[in-house]
Motif scaffolding. Structure first.
Motif: not given
Length: 303
Positions: A98-124
């Motif tokens: 997961w990529e860190v998008r934002e970070r403070t001393a008391s918080s952090i925001l992670f992000a990733t992409t669920v890419n289309p793949q066998p069994g899951w055809p829609v990107a999220l």
């Protein structure tokens, strides 16, 4: 040459006497403690999370029978990530970075992409925001549909809460659940939820875990007066941890392995939005339309 831990970079956040360590791989909770008292089971950074400890489950929680489901009339075949039971289990983000998008001393925001793949055809697009405050740890999911058709999904958390240094078998458990889902030996549903009242699965009134062993999907999680669902793990002196969730987390999976590394008996209390095999049954599935974004929160606080 340094060796990268299998859980990736470790990210620590803190607020007052609260401290949390999150992992790059899986965006998992590896440490959560208050005043030096552990409120979740932990594990070394150079091993995979035991039993999925602390991981976050997107875009489904629990099991999909045979890894098969259907989207818009199109059969889907997911990888069988629980081969012993011939199931796909716990989503697609537990082992990705997961990529860190934002970070403070008391918080952090992670992000990733669920890419289309066998069994899951829609990107999220998926985000996980962790924040420490005077009220403990809050975890907020974000799921955005990057595709061109409405997509069903679910999310869930897999924490192993603990009441400080108390032995798990000595702890008192409270669940907000009013029903239990019958399952077979593959832990797949065999019928409709049944009431827990009057059974060994009734934890609505706090009672000792003792010799009870569970790998059980509970439903009908009723919010308290504050509008949130609450589950608790408490030591005999009443201290411990409260696991809260927004009402959309109407299910909770409870799992009690006897061999958590370095601990023995441990208890996972997993707030989830839908039950096992929901991609097939449709029970309490969420749906996100193209371009839309869903959010939902749960968290833990000391008692």
């Amino acid at each position: 040459m340094s060796i990268r831990p299998v859980t990736g970079t470790q990210f620590e956040i803190a607020h007052g006497s609260s401290r949390c360590v999150l992992t790059e791989v899986g965006a998992a909770i590896r440490v959560f403690e208050v005043d030096g008292r552990p409120l979740v089971e932990t594990y070394p950074e150079d091993v995979l999370p035991p039993y999925g400890s602390g991981t976050q489950l997107v875009p489904w929680a629990n099991r999909v029978a045979d890894g098969r489901w259907v989207l818009d009339g199109e059969p889907q075949q997911l990888a069988l990530t629980e081969p012993r039971r011939n199931n796909a289990i716990h989503g697609l983000t537990r082992t990705v970075s997961w990529e860190v998008r934002e970070r403070t001393a008391s918080s952090i925001l992670f992000a990733t992409t669920v890419n289309p793949q066998p069994g899951w055809p829609v990107a999220l697009a998926a985000t996980l925001a962790y924040a420490l405050s005077d009220d403990g740890l809050t975890v907020t999911y974000g799921v955005e549909n990057l595709g061109d058709r409405p997509t069903p999904f679910g999310v869930g958390a897999h924490p192993f809460p603990r009441a400080g240094h108390a032995r798990t078998e000595d702890c008192v458990i409270r669940l907000a659940a009013e029903t239990r889902l019958p399952v077979d030996d593959r832990l797949l549903p065999t019928g409709s939820p049944v009431p827990v009242a009057g059974t060994d699965h009734d934890f609505r009134v706090p009672r000792p875990l003792g010799a009870t062993r569970l790998d059980t999907a509970f439903g009908g999680c009723r919010p308290g007066s504050d509008g949130l669902v609450h589950h608790q793990v408490l030591a005999q002196d009443g201290t411990g941890v409260d696991i809260w969730a927004e009402p959309v987390f109407g299910w909770v999976q409870v799992f009690t392995p006897d061999d958590y590394p370095g601990r023995g008996l441990a208890v996972a209390i997993e707030p989830v939005t839908s039950p096992p095999d929901a991609l097939n049954s449709g029970t309490d599935l969420l749906t996100v339309a193209p371009g839309e974004r869903w959010t939902g929160s749960w968290g833990m606080r000391p008692v």
